[in-house]
Design a protein around this motif. Structure first.
Motif, PDB file in Angstrom:
ATOM      1  N   TRP A  56       0.973  -1.372  -0.010  1.00 54.63           N
ATOM      2  CA  TRP A  56       0.018   0.107  -0.040  1.00 54.63           C
ATOM      3  C   TRP A  56       0.753   1.378  -0.003  1.00 54.63           C
ATOM      4  O   TRP A  56       0.383   2.658   0.161  1.00 54.63           O
ATOM      5  CB  TRP A  56      -0.881   0.075   1.196  1.00 54.63           C
ATOM      6  CG  TRP A  56      -1.436  -1.355   1.561  1.00 54.63           C
ATOM      7  CD1 TRP A  56      -1.569  -2.365   0.621  1.00 54.63           C
ATOM      8  CD2 TRP A  56      -2.206  -1.460   2.642  1.00 54.63           C
ATOM      9  NE1 TRP A  56      -2.379  -3.374   1.460  1.00 54.63           N
ATOM     10  CE2 TRP A  56      -2.773  -2.958   2.718  1.00 54.63           C
ATOM     11  CE3 TRP A  56      -2.680  -0.985   3.956  1.00 54.63           C
ATOM     12  CZ2 TRP A  56      -3.299  -3.615   3.710  1.00 54.63           C
ATOM     13  CZ3 TRP A  56      -3.499  -1.631   5.062  1.00 54.63           C
ATOM     14  CH2 TRP A  56      -3.777  -2.825   4.692  1.00 54.63           C
ATOM     15  N   ALA A 114       3.939   2.483  12.161  1.00 53.14           N
ATOM     16  CA  ALA A 114       3.773   2.384  13.713  1.00 53.14           C
ATOM     17  C   ALA A 114       4.559   3.321  14.478  1.00 53.14           C
ATOM     18  O   ALA A 114       4.018   3.779  15.593  1.00 53.14           O
ATOM     19  CB  ALA A 114       4.790   0.955  13.950  1.00 53.14           C
ATOM     20  N   THR A 117       1.896   6.084  14.972  1.00 56.88           N
ATOM     21  CA  THR A 117       0.759   5.642  16.030  1.00 56.88           C
ATOM     22  C   THR A 117       1.279   6.059  17.419  1.00 56.88           C
ATOM     23  O   THR A 117       0.815   6.312  18.261  1.00 56.88           O
ATOM     24  CB  THR A 117       0.543   4.165  15.686  1.00 56.88           C
ATOM     25  OG1 THR A 117      -0.147   4.214  14.462  1.00 56.88           O
ATOM     26  CG2 THR A 117      -0.565   4.113  16.777  1.00 56.88           C
ATOM     27  N   HIS A 147      -3.413  -0.448  13.742  1.00 58.98           N
ATOM     28  CA  HIS A 147      -2.412   0.850  13.771  1.00 58.98           C
ATOM     29  C   HIS A 147      -0.945   0.473  13.936  1.00 58.98           C
ATOM     30  O   HIS A 147      -0.349   1.639  14.298  1.00 58.98           O
ATOM     31  CB  HIS A 147      -3.062   1.525  14.839  1.00 58.98           C
ATOM     32  CG  HIS A 147      -4.373   1.772  14.791  1.00 58.98           C
ATOM     33  ND1 HIS A 147      -5.052   2.972  14.074  1.00 58.98           N
ATOM     34  CD2 HIS A 147      -5.538   1.712  15.597  1.00 58.98           C
ATOM     35  CE1 HIS A 147      -6.084   2.911  14.019  1.00 58.98           C
ATOM     36  NE2 HIS A 147      -6.611   2.040  14.868  1.00 58.98           N
ATOM     37  N   ASP A 252      -5.855   7.872  11.931  1.00 61.98           N
ATOM     38  CA  ASP A 252      -4.738   7.158  11.326  1.00 61.98           C
ATOM     39  C   ASP A 252      -5.091   6.966   9.855  1.00 61.98           C
ATOM     40  O   ASP A 252      -5.720   6.198   9.254  1.00 61.98           O
ATOM     41  CB  ASP A 252      -4.658   5.623  11.866  1.00 61.98           C
ATOM     42  CG  ASP A 252      -3.645   4.910  11.271  1.00 61.98           C
ATOM     43  OD1 ASP A 252      -3.127   5.112  10.089  1.00 61.98           O
ATOM     44  OD2 ASP A 252      -3.354   3.794  11.779  1.00 61.98           O
ATOM     45  N   ILE A 254      -2.823   6.323   7.703  1.00 66.39           N
ATOM     46  CA  ILE A 254      -1.389   5.838   7.222  1.00 66.39           C
ATOM     47  C   ILE A 254      -1.657   5.053   5.990  1.00 66.39           C
ATOM     48  O   ILE A 254      -0.840   5.282   4.946  1.00 66.39           O
ATOM     49  CB  ILE A 254      -0.784   5.086   8.189  1.00 66.39           C
ATOM     50  CG1 ILE A 254      -0.221   5.801   9.512  1.00 66.39           C
ATOM     51  CG2 ILE A 254       0.243   4.072   7.689  1.00 66.39           C
ATOM     52  CD1 ILE A 254      -0.026   4.860  10.698  1.00 66.39           C
ATOM     53  N   ALA A 255      -2.566   4.459   5.643  1.00 63.58           N
ATOM     54  CA  ALA A 255      -2.855   3.578   4.591  1.00 63.58           C
ATOM     55  C   ALA A 255      -4.092   4.500   3.557  1.00 63.58           C
ATOM     56  O   ALA A 255      -3.848   4.355   2.436  1.00 63.58           O
ATOM     57  CB  ALA A 255      -3.758   2.362   4.921  1.00 63.58           C
ATOM     58  N   LYS A 281       3.173   5.459   4.822  1.00 61.73           N
ATOM     59  CA  LYS A 281       2.996   4.601   3.562  1.00 61.73           C
ATOM     60  C   LYS A 281       3.292   5.478   2.230  1.00 61.73           C
ATOM     61  O   LYS A 281       4.415   5.881   1.762  1.00 61.73           O
ATOM     62  CB  LYS A 281       1.476   4.044   3.729  1.00 61.73           C
ATOM     63  CG  LYS A 281       1.561   2.828   4.704  1.00 61.73           C
ATOM     64  CD  LYS A 281       0.601   1.808   4.346  1.00 61.73           C
ATOM     65  CE  LYS A 281       1.021   0.484   5.046  1.00 61.73           C
ATOM     66  NZ  LYS A 281       0.065   0.156   6.102  1.00 61.73           N
TER      67      LYS A 281
END
Ligand SMILES: *Cc1c(COP(=O)(O)O)cnc(C)c1O
Length: 447
Positions: A56, A114, A117, A147, A252, A254-255, A281
């Motif tokens: 991703w 990570a 997070t 997460h 979050d 991130i993705a 990401k």
């Protein structure tokens, strides 16, 4: 290159991530030597379409020229300097641009998801401590959440394969119901499911807000649990409830950030602004590890003091690495120069049409799409399905890694229509091969 030797050396010296290494007694590693666009090439010249964007991270294809060039240019002047006590143009420019895009005024940097997070969780609890509310140090996470896998992140992650082995090491927090629309009872809409989940959250916050620092959510799509998607009204409710109960909202992304869901950031679709936003990401287009944690000015201000210990004394060696920041600036240039978001929307619609035969497959359930992510579940897949499908997909030149019985595609945005057609056709072929059926595919009108 001598392949067998490289594979043997890899197995002898490299501990590969998220893998039961014994599995590689049967399943060969694939030695990749080159990437171009959506394709990865192995040492024998075979190619694989990177339909999951290498976990991703990849947005604009492998070797995207402008990102590559930006890193090369940066390399000529400054590869790295510590960010405590020092600064540099790429990190300042990136922070200003992210602030302008999100309305969150300060950016803190980490190295991967990570770490973002961890930063967000620590910051949220420390924020309340600085307000003399140290008892607010627990978090709320959603069922099926993911997460990251460091101990703090794992404590707000609800995916058993990652969590169970470390149960004794994990701090207890509060788990709220998932708004995943697949949970709809008869006659319930996606919105109904989201509102029902929000009522569960409300109950939890009403009871425990005195000890809760923050709610952490993956906006719109819970990725690692199997691309669970939900109605944006849940985010509006979450925002309202967090405000009502003095709880910070951590998004979050991130993705899902950087255009994955059809808007630059997923929160935009709910019209809400989180207090803390985690990005990683796709931020560098998949070139270099980087994470950014963006915060509201009021949070930043709560740490600004004569007293050192009220400051956020967190750091990673490579915080704000200039090469990674240069890559991230090149990614933002791509969003600015072309209208990526509008082009993606049109693409997403065309992908949906191309996947119609899969949608109509007799074993496919819950076909779903959110922008540049498409997913579906396979009914009665049998044990070992994920691995069987993974191997069948490779035989069809596709890199696809199902999550349990969920197959998803999350390709680079640069996937052409021809490549998308190939992806749809071969995903279907791989599905039939993995199910060892030649299911009759009903005729679907391409609307
Ligand atoms: C991947 C991911 C993470 C963790 O990122 P890493 O770079 O793998 O540490 C955190 N949150 C979400 C939503 C993710 O998809």
């Amino acid at each position: 290159m001598d392949n067998p030797t490289l594979l043997a050396r890899s197995l002898a010296a490299v501990w590969h991530p998220c893998t039961q290494m014994k599995r590689h007694e049967k399943l060969p590693l694939i030695p990749i030597v080159r990437g171009e666009g959506v394709w990865l090439y192995d040492a024998d010249g075979r190619r694989y379409m990177d339909a999951v964007s290498s976990w991703w991270v990849n947005l604009f294809g492998h070797g995207a020229p402008s990102i590559k060039q930006a890193i090369k240019d940066q390399l000529d002047t400054l590869e790295h300097v510590m960010l405590a006590g020092f600064t540099h143009e790429p990190v300042v420019r990136l922070s200003e641009r992210l602030a302008a895009l999100t309305g969150l005024g300060h950016a803190f940097y980490g190295s991967d998801g990570a770490s973002a997070t961890e930063i967000a969780l620590k910051m949220a609890a420390h924020y309340w401590k600085n307000h003399d509310r140290a008892e607010k140090h627990r978090y709320v996470y959603l069922e099926g959440s993911y997460h990251g896998e460091t101990l703090g992140a794992l404590a707000v992650t609800d995916v058993p394969v990652f969590r169970t082995a470390y149960a004794e090491l994990i701090q207890p927090h509060f788990c709220a119901p998932s708004p995943d629309w697949r949970r709809a009872a008869d006659g319930e809409t996606a919105e109904d499911v989201a509102l029902r989940a929000a009522r569960g959250l409300e109950k939890l916050l009403a009871e425990h807000h005195g000890e809760i620092a923050a709610l952490i959510v993956e906006p719109l799509v819970q990725g690692a649990t199997g691309m669970a998607m939900y109605h944006p009204i849940y985010l509006q409710e979450a925002r309202r409830l967090c405000d009502a109960h003095e709880v910070l909202l951590i998004a979050d992304e991130i993705a899902v950030g950087f255009g994955r869901t059809g808007t630059l950031f997923a929160c935009e679709q709910a019209g809400i602004r989180p207090d803390i936003l985690c990005l990683s990401k796709g931020i560098t287009g998949g070139f270099l590890p980087l994470a950014a944690v963006l915060v509201r000015d009021e949070i930043y201000a709560a740490f600004y003091d004569e007293d050192v210990t009220r400051g956020f004394l967190h750091s990673h060696s490579y915080t704000g690495n200039p090469l990674a920041c240069a890559a991230a600036n090149a990614v933002l240039d791509l969003f600015e120069r072309g209208d990526v978001i509008t082009a993606n929307r049109a693409k997403a619609t065309r992908w949906n049409v191309l996947f119609a035969p899969l949608k109509a497959h007799p074993r496919v359930r819950h076909f779903r799409q959110c922008g540049m992510i498409m997913a579906f579940d396979v009914a009665d897949a049998g044990s070992g399905f994920a691995l069987r499908f993974f191997e069948a997909a490779l035989a069809h030149e596709l890199l696809l890694r199902p999550i349990g019985n969920t197959i998803y595609v999350m390709p680079p945005y640069t996937l052409t229509d021809t490549e998308a057609a190939l992806l749809a056709e071969r995903t279907l072929a791989a599905l039939n091969a993995a199910l060892e059926t030649d299911a009759e595919i009903p005729d679907v009108p391409l609307a």
